[in-house]
Design a protein around this motif. Structure first.
Motif, PDB file in Angstrom:
ATOM      1  N   ALA A  96       0.833  -1.211   0.000  1.00 38.06           N
ATOM      2  CA  ALA A  96       0.000   0.000   0.000  1.00 38.06           C
ATOM      3  C   ALA A  96       0.862   1.253   0.000  1.00 38.06           C
ATOM      4  O   ALA A  96       0.564   2.228  -0.704  1.00 38.06           O
ATOM      5  CB  ALA A  96      -0.928  -0.013   1.214  1.00 38.06           C
ATOM      6  N   GLN A  97       1.949   1.260   0.783  1.00 33.65           N
ATOM      7  CA  GLN A  97       2.837   2.427   0.821  1.00 33.65           C
ATOM      8  C   GLN A  97       3.480   2.673  -0.541  1.00 33.65           C
ATOM      9  O   GLN A  97       3.612   3.826  -0.973  1.00 33.65           O
ATOM     10  CB  GLN A  97       3.905   2.230   1.889  1.00 33.65           C
ATOM     11  N   CYS A  98       3.860   1.597  -1.213  1.00 33.43           N
ATOM     12  CA  CYS A  98       4.451   1.751  -2.546  1.00 33.43           C
ATOM     13  C   CYS A  98       3.429   2.321  -3.529  1.00 33.43           C
ATOM     14  O   CYS A  98       3.739   3.217  -4.320  1.00 33.43           O
ATOM     15  CB  CYS A  98       4.969   0.409  -3.044  1.00 33.43           C
ATOM     16  N   LEU A  99       2.208   1.791  -3.481  1.00 35.61           N
ATOM     17  CA  LEU A  99       1.172   2.301  -4.375  1.00 35.61           C
ATOM     18  C   LEU A  99       0.830   3.754  -4.061  1.00 35.61           C
ATOM     19  O   LEU A  99       0.531   4.540  -4.974  1.00 35.61           O
ATOM     20  CB  LEU A  99      -0.079   1.428  -4.262  1.00 35.61           C
ATOM     21  N   THR A 100       0.878   4.122  -2.782  1.00 34.12           N
ATOM     22  CA  THR A 100       0.597   5.502  -2.392  1.00 34.12           C
ATOM     23  C   THR A 100       1.553   6.473  -3.075  1.00 34.12           C
ATOM     24  O   THR A 100       1.185   7.617  -3.377  1.00 34.12           O
ATOM     25  CB  THR A 100       0.691   5.662  -0.867  1.00 34.12           C
ATOM     26  N   GLN A 101       2.783   6.026  -3.320  1.00 28.68           N
ATOM     27  CA  GLN A 101       3.759   6.910  -3.951  1.00 28.68           C
ATOM     28  C   GLN A 101       3.385   7.291  -5.371  1.00 28.68           C
ATOM     29  O   GLN A 101       3.896   8.276  -5.908  1.00 28.68           O
ATOM     30  CB  GLN A 101       5.141   6.252  -3.931  1.00 28.68           C
ATOM     31  N   LEU A 102       2.480   6.523  -5.976  1.00 29.95           N
ATOM     32  CA  LEU A 102       2.055   6.865  -7.329  1.00 29.95           C
ATOM     33  C   LEU A 102       1.305   8.195  -7.371  1.00 29.95           C
ATOM     34  O   LEU A 102       1.286   8.872  -8.403  1.00 29.95           O
ATOM     35  CB  LEU A 102       1.165   5.755  -7.899  1.00 29.95           C
ATOM     36  N   TYR A 103       0.666   8.563  -6.249  1.00 33.99           N
ATOM     37  CA  TYR A 103      -0.072   9.833  -6.235  1.00 33.99           C
ATOM     38  C   TYR A 103       0.332  10.713  -5.055  1.00 33.99           C
ATOM     39  O   TYR A 103      -0.407  11.615  -4.661  1.00 33.99           O
ATOM     40  CB  TYR A 103      -1.592   9.578  -6.198  1.00 33.99           C
ATOM     41  N   SER A 104       1.511  10.505  -4.521  1.00 32.66           N
ATOM     42  CA  SER A 104       1.975  11.321  -3.400  1.00 32.66           C
ATOM     43  C   SER A 104       2.440  12.689  -3.893  1.00 32.66           C
ATOM     44  O   SER A 104       2.770  12.866  -5.079  1.00 32.66           O
ATOM     45  CB  SER A 104       3.140  10.624  -2.695  1.00 32.66           C
ATOM     46  N   PRO A 105       2.481  13.695  -2.995  1.00 29.88           N
ATOM     47  CA  PRO A 105       3.005  15.011  -3.394  1.00 29.88           C
ATOM     48  C   PRO A 105       4.429  14.939  -3.934  1.00 29.88           C
ATOM     49  O   PRO A 105       4.804  15.739  -4.805  1.00 29.88           O
ATOM     50  CB  PRO A 105       2.937  15.815  -2.091  1.00 29.88           C
ATOM     51  N   ASP A 106       5.219  13.983  -3.442  1.00 26.51           N
ATOM     52  CA  ASP A 106       6.599  13.879  -3.919  1.00 26.51           C
ATOM     53  C   ASP A 106       6.650  13.417  -5.372  1.00 26.51           C
ATOM     54  O   ASP A 106       7.439  13.934  -6.170  1.00 26.51           O
ATOM     55  CB  ASP A 106       7.380  12.907  -3.021  1.00 26.51           C
ATOM     56  N   THR A 107       5.814  12.461  -5.732  1.00 27.34           N
ATOM     57  CA  THR A 107       5.748  12.046  -7.134  1.00 27.34           C
ATOM     58  C   THR A 107       5.222  13.184  -8.006  1.00 27.34           C
ATOM     59  O   THR A 107       5.698  13.390  -9.129  1.00 27.34           O
ATOM     60  CB  THR A 107       4.834  10.816  -7.276  1.00 27.34           C
ATOM     61  N   ILE A 108       4.273  13.925  -7.479  1.00 28.15           N
ATOM     62  CA  ILE A 108       3.711  15.043  -8.248  1.00 28.15           C
ATOM     63  C   ILE A 108       4.777  16.117  -8.497  1.00 28.15           C
ATOM     64  O   ILE A 108       4.797  16.749  -9.557  1.00 28.15           O
ATOM     65  CB  ILE A 108       2.481  15.609  -7.525  1.00 28.15           C
ATOM     66  N   LYS A 109       5.691  16.318  -7.553  1.00 30.25           N
ATOM     67  CA  LYS A 109       6.794  17.254  -7.798  1.00 30.25           C
ATOM     68  C   LYS A 109       7.604  16.835  -9.019  1.00 30.25           C
ATOM     69  O   LYS A 109       7.998  17.673  -9.845  1.00 30.25           O
ATOM     70  CB  LYS A 109       7.707  17.317  -6.570  1.00 30.25           C
ATOM     71  N   LEU A 110       7.863  15.528  -9.138  1.00 32.35           N
ATOM     72  CA  LEU A 110       8.631  15.038 -10.289  1.00 32.35           C
ATOM     73  C   LEU A 110       7.842  15.225 -11.580  1.00 32.35           C
ATOM     74  O   LEU A 110       8.413  15.602 -12.614  1.00 32.35           O
ATOM     75  CB  LEU A 110       8.974  13.559 -10.094  1.00 32.35           C
ATOM     76  N   ILE A 111       6.526  14.970 -11.536  1.00 34.86           N
ATOM     77  CA  ILE A 111       5.700  15.135 -12.729  1.00 34.86           C
ATOM     78  C   ILE A 111       5.634  16.602 -13.142  1.00 34.86           C
ATOM     79  O   ILE A 111       5.740  16.944 -14.317  1.00 34.86           O
ATOM     80  CB  ILE A 111       4.288  14.572 -12.476  1.00 34.86           C
ATOM     81  N   VAL A 112       5.468  17.489 -12.152  1.00 38.16           N
ATOM     82  CA  VAL A 112       5.425  18.926 -12.445  1.00 38.16           C
ATOM     83  C   VAL A 112       6.739  19.373 -13.060  1.00 38.16           C
ATOM     84  O   VAL A 112       6.771  20.147 -14.035  1.00 38.16           O
ATOM     85  CB  VAL A 112       5.113  19.735 -11.166  1.00 38.16           C
ATOM     86  N   SER A 113       7.864  18.896 -12.514  1.00 38.56           N
ATOM     87  CA  SER A 113       9.173  19.250 -13.068  1.00 38.56           C
ATOM     88  C   SER A 113       9.298  18.784 -14.515  1.00 38.56           C
ATOM     89  O   SER A 113       9.821  19.499 -15.367  1.00 38.56           O
ATOM     90  CB  SER A 113      10.277  18.629 -12.214  1.00 38.56           C
ATOM     91  N   ARG A 114       8.792  17.583 -14.782  1.00 37.04           N
ATOM     92  CA  ARG A 114       8.890  17.015 -16.134  1.00 37.04           C
ATOM     93  C   ARG A 114       7.954  17.717 -17.120  1.00 37.04           C
ATOM     94  O   ARG A 114       8.349  18.071 -18.233  1.00 37.04           O
ATOM     95  CB  ARG A 114       8.560  15.522 -16.065  1.00 37.04           C
ATOM     96  N   LEU A 115       6.688  17.938 -16.710  1.00 36.14           N
ATOM     97  CA  LEU A 115       5.686  18.453 -17.640  1.00 36.14           C
ATOM     98  C   LEU A 115       5.662  19.968 -17.731  1.00 36.14           C
ATOM     99  O   LEU A 115       5.407  20.522 -18.809  1.00 36.14           O
ATOM    100  CB  LEU A 115       4.292  17.964 -17.218  1.00 36.14           C
ATOM    101  N   LEU A 116       5.897  20.646 -16.594  1.00 32.27           N
ATOM    102  CA  LEU A 116       5.653  22.089 -16.532  1.00 32.27           C
ATOM    103  C   LEU A 116       6.907  22.934 -16.376  1.00 32.27           C
ATOM    104  O   LEU A 116       6.833  24.160 -16.448  1.00 32.27           O
ATOM    105  CB  LEU A 116       4.673  22.401 -15.396  1.00 32.27           C
ATOM    106  N   GLY A 117       8.056  22.308 -16.098  1.00 36.84           N
ATOM    107  CA  GLY A 117       9.308  23.049 -16.065  1.00 36.84           C
ATOM    108  C   GLY A 117       9.774  23.438 -14.673  1.00 36.84           C
ATOM    109  O   GLY A 117       9.098  23.217 -13.660  1.00 36.84           O
ATOM    110  N   VAL A 118      10.951  24.052 -14.641  1.00 35.75           N
ATOM    111  CA  VAL A 118      11.648  24.369 -13.396  1.00 35.75           C
ATOM    112  C   VAL A 118      10.870  25.369 -12.545  1.00 35.75           C
ATOM    113  O   VAL A 118      10.732  25.201 -11.324  1.00 35.75           O
ATOM    114  CB  VAL A 118      13.054  24.923 -13.720  1.00 35.75           C
TER     115      VAL A 118
END
Length: 526
Positions: A257-279
């Motif tokens: 469950a903890q591993c799956l939670t990382q799929l939508y955690s704020p930390d994963t979202i930081k990586l997605i934002v960096s990738r999709l929306l820039g620095v």
């Protein structure tokens, strides 16, 4: 005549009311816990404000991504050791299991170090692909050094978690304050000396303080175990109830469950934002999340869980009733909401002004993000409490299934990101937490644990906060206030109106007020 069993240290502890997880024991350590958390909070805020000002946008964005990677790696690599510490180290501290406690702690620490070393090695080897994946080429130069931070910071945090599970809050706070304080002092001295700070310097400082913090935590844990060993009056080991089958059947589903939670955690979202929306978007999102995370750490749901979870686990192990768990869970949720709502009200009225002041003008546009992420902590607090209750019940099904049905939130956020930017990812977080809390609560009720959130009390608190926010917005607009003056005026109006409304509406029952009073030092209960 046979001697009284109470003459033995272990029996004396139990019969004196100073059992390891009694309310008396919790009260006795409450002042250390409160002092440590207050100091840690000040250090955390100072660290955030220092880095925001000392690093330029590209380097601060890189640090945001590094911290996200750290949190993701720590959770994904724990391999069940976190649920183990939450449930079974607490049980190991019970009088009849005390001889087994040192082995549980040191073997689990060795296991934790091994899992961290494997994860950190993978990060170091894959440094360049990871940096390219998140759109941060700058990280290629520092990820290998950051592997040391992962190993030693993760090991130290595990020992601090073990302290909390033993209700040794004073020792946990000592380790955290000294480690984080040393890191802050070194960075602040370098910055105040006029040197230009960069990400590589910050990472080296973090690596050094993480190693020293780990050595300190090991020494403090060894000293704590020596104290506990004096309570053991028999050389015979008790029957080992911590079978591998029991441990894994509980810890493995929660780890998944903890591993799956990382799929939508704020930390994963930081990586997605960096990738999709820039620095720039990543830096603004990371800044808003860092502020909300500071608030989250010092909300009652996060603060009290470290104190109360060991007590609930211990009571459940001794056959405590579901009613006790439900009363405590609801009380924590109400206190959490009581503290959180006025803060969210301030950000609703003067969020832009607060963001500009905190970031030195760099991220003033993060105000709306800050408001929504702060209000999201209502659901995050419910998540923490429901997880605590599931741990005390030794229920692994509810958390796992609740996590699995929450994953669509990140899909929705990513789909909306091109149109709404970072705000879309916050909305995705809201959806995920709503799904998790709803399904987990439903599943706990399905197994016969009839937990109900006190909707009437929540409505009273929301009404009080809404009236306070509306009053502050009306007054500050009427007087045409702006900047820091608007922020201070809004905070003062909200504090007065909110407290007055809460007194009038009385969201806590008389029994709940008595429960809170019993947690206070004896001299304050008169």
């Amino acid at each position: 005549m046979m001697g009284d069993d109470r003459s033995h240290p272990l029996q004396a502890e139990v019969h004196s009311g100073q059992a390891p997880f009694s309310a008396a024991r919790m009260r006795s350590s409450l002042h250390l816990f409160a002092a440590g958390k207050l100091i840690s909070g000040m250090i955390g805020i100072a660290w955030l404000l220092t880095l925001v000002r000392a690093l330029d946008v590209s380097h601060y964005s890189g640090y945001v991504v590094l911290m996200a990677l750290l949190e993701i790696v720590l959770l994904v690599s724990n391999a069940g050791v976190y649920p183990f510490a939450h449930r079974y180290i607490t049980e190991g501290r019970l009088p009849h299991n005390l001889p087994l406690l040192p082995g549980l702690i040191w073997r689990s620490l060795a296991y934790r170090i091994a899992t961290l070393a494997l994860a950190a090695g993978a990060v170091a080897v894959l440094a360049r692909p990871l940096a390219m994946l998140v759109g941060q080429p700058l990280l290629t130069q520092v990820l290998a050094m950051y592997a040391f931070v992962i190993v030693f910071e993760g090991s130290t945090r595990y020992l601090e978690l073990a302290f909390e599970s033993l209700l040794e809050q004073g020792r946990a706070q000592l380790c955290a304050v000294l480690r984080n304080g040393a890191r802050l002092v070194i960075v602040a001295l370098l910055w105040s000396g006029g040197d230009t700070l960069n990400l590589s310097q910050v990472v080296r400082i973090e690596a050094s303080t993480a190693v020293l913090g780990f050595l300190l935590a090991v020494v403090v844990m060894a000293q704590a175990l020596r104290v506990h060993r004096r309570l053991v009056f028999s050389s015979a080991l008790p029957a080992d109830s911590f079978s591998l089958q029991r441990l894994m059947s509980f810890a493995l589903p929660l780890f998944i469950a903890q591993c799956l939670t990382q799929l939508y955690s704020p930390d994963t979202i930081k990586l997605i934002v960096s990738r999709l929306l820039g620095v720039t978007e990543a830096a603004a999102f990371g800044f808003a999340h860092a502020l909300s995370f500071v608030i989250q750490r010092y909300l009652p749901a996060s603060l009290l869980v470290g104190l109360i979870r060991p007590m609930l686990v211990a009571r459940r192990a001794h056959g405590g009733s579901d009613q006790d768990l439900m009363l405590v869970g609801n009380l924590i949720l109400k206190i959490n909401l009581f503290v959180l709502l006025p803060v969210a009200a301030v950000f609703a009225v003067a969020g832009r002004e607060f963001a500009a002041l905190a970031s030195g003008g760099k991220y003033a546009d993060a105000g709306p993000l800050l408001f929504l992420m702060t209000l999201l902590l209502v659901l995050t607090g419910a998540h923490v409490v429901l997880s605590m209750l599931a741990t005390a019940l030794e229920d692994r099904r509810a958390v796992l299934i609740g996590t699995m049905v929450s994953i669509p939130g990140i899909v929705v956020g990513t789909w909306l990101a091109p149109a709404l930017g970072a705000m879309a990812m916050v909305l995705g977080l809201w959806l995920s937490e709503l799904l998790w809390c709803s399904f987990t609560l439903w599943l706990l009720r399905q197994r016969g644990f009839a937990f109900r959130i006190d909707g009437a009390a929540w409505a009273k608190l929301v009404t009080a906060a809404s009236v306070a926010a509306a009053s502050a917005a009306w007054l500050t607009d009427l007087l045409a206030l702006s900047g820091v003056v608007r922020l201070m005026a809004a905070g003062a109006v909200i504090a007065v109106v909110y407290l007055a409304a809460c007194v009038a509406l009385a969201p806590l029952s008389s029994y709940e007020r008595k429960m809170l009073t019993r947690l206070l030092p004896a001299r304050w209960q008169r």
